[in-house]
Enzyme design. Structure first.
Site, mmCIF file in Angstrom:
data_model
loop_
_atom_site.group_PDB
_atom_site.id
_atom_site.type_symbol
_atom_site.label_atom_id
_atom_site.label_comp_id
_atom_site.label_asym_id
_atom_site.label_seq_id
_atom_site.Cartn_x
_atom_site.Cartn_y
_atom_site.Cartn_z
ATOM 1 C CG HIS A 92 -1.792 1.236 1.278
ATOM 2 N ND1 HIS A 92 -2.744 1.506 0.313
ATOM 3 C CD2 HIS A 92 -1.838 2.290 2.153
ATOM 4 C CE1 HIS A 92 -3.343 2.649 0.600
ATOM 5 N NE2 HIS A 92 -2.805 3.154 1.699
ATOM 6 C CB SER A 93 0.959 4.298 0.284
ATOM 7 O OG SER A 93 1.228 5.660 0.072
ATOM 8 C CG MET A 94 7.351 3.598 0.563
ATOM 9 S SD MET A 94 8.304 4.087 2.031
ATOM 10 C CE MET A 94 8.110 2.604 3.068
ATOM 11 C CB SER A 120 -3.152 -0.869 -2.306
ATOM 12 O OG SER A 120 -4.026 -0.050 -1.560
#
Length: 250
Positions: A92-94, A120
């Site tokens: 997720h993200s990073m 994500s």
């Protein structure tokens, strides 16, 4: 909770599980963010979460300043794990970027255990291009973290906790700001599933579709209601998409 490697935290170990899900946290995040997910999985799936240095059980270890160093260490930990079980990566993200770079290294080494990559809350090249990355100030970090959500207010209200969280976030934001995906990278061979919230200012459906270009395998995009941390509100649905039997399963 069990830990074989400092890089991997396993919640509700299921050694007989046929498949495993490896989750990669967001910038400033830690393995415990994904702890509740284990209760949504049946006995055929085991959840392990990547624990970056400098947080929770690895608090005394130095933070990792570059994507290359971080992805290399995670890939080595997964390779050393020695399991032949079908594996799904979800970042997720990073964590989406870390998972992608980790998978690139695993596939380059000849590994075929990973059958699906779930990315994500992050576009292939991020929401913005920063030409001259620098360490962000406390004010900039607090503004961004407040806008995105995901960090409990009680943590940021406590001076000692806030300082610790900001130090970790500052490192992670710099890591992400400095990261550039190689446009000439060898395409992955596995299925890629993109996930996003319809109210997330960090993602755009058209840009999320660009994840299809990183693989020769199948691609799909799932959009959920919510902001940047939509997945915390839709754990069961996200897991259903991420672990569904289909193209990515043997």
């Amino acid at each position: 909770m069990t830990t074989k490697s400092p890089w991997l935290v396993t919640y509700q170990a299921r050694t007989s599980a046929e498949r495993r899900l490896i989750a990669f946290p967001h910038a400033g995040g830690s393995a415990s963010f994904f702890r509740p997910w284990a209760s949504h999985l049946d006995d055929t799936l085991e959840l392990s979460v990547v624990q970056y240095p400098g947080r929770e059980g690895r608090m005394a270890e130095p933070l990792v300043p570059s994507m290359a160093e971080l992805a290399t260490a995670v890939a080595e930990a997964l390779a050393a794990d020695g399991t032949a079980r079908e594996t799904i990566l979800l970042g997720h993200s990073m964590g989406a970027a870390v998972a992608y770079e980790t998978l690139r290294l695993l596939e380059a080494s000849g590994s075929s255990a990973v059958t699906r990559l779930c990315v994500s809350g992050r576009q292939p090249d991020g929401a913005e291009t920063i030409t001259s990355p620098r360490l962000r100030t406390d004010r900039e970090l607090l503004s961004s973290m407040s806008e995105l959500g995901g960090t409990r207010a009680a943590v940021l209200d406590d001076p000692d906790l806030r300082e610790m969280v900001l130090d970790i976030a500052r490192n992670d934001y710099y890591l992400v700001d400095s990261y550039r995906r190689d446009p000439d990278a060898v395409p992955l061979g596995t299925e890629v599933v993109a996930l996003m919230g319809d109210g997330d200012a960090q993602t755009d459906p058209r840009r999320m579709q660009e994840w299809s270009s990183v693989t020769t395998g199948p691609f799909s995009l799932s959009v959920f209601t919510g902001g940047h941390f939509f997945l915390a509100e839709h754990v069961a649905s996200v897991l259903s998409v991420a672990t569904a039997a289909g193209v990515g399963s043997r």
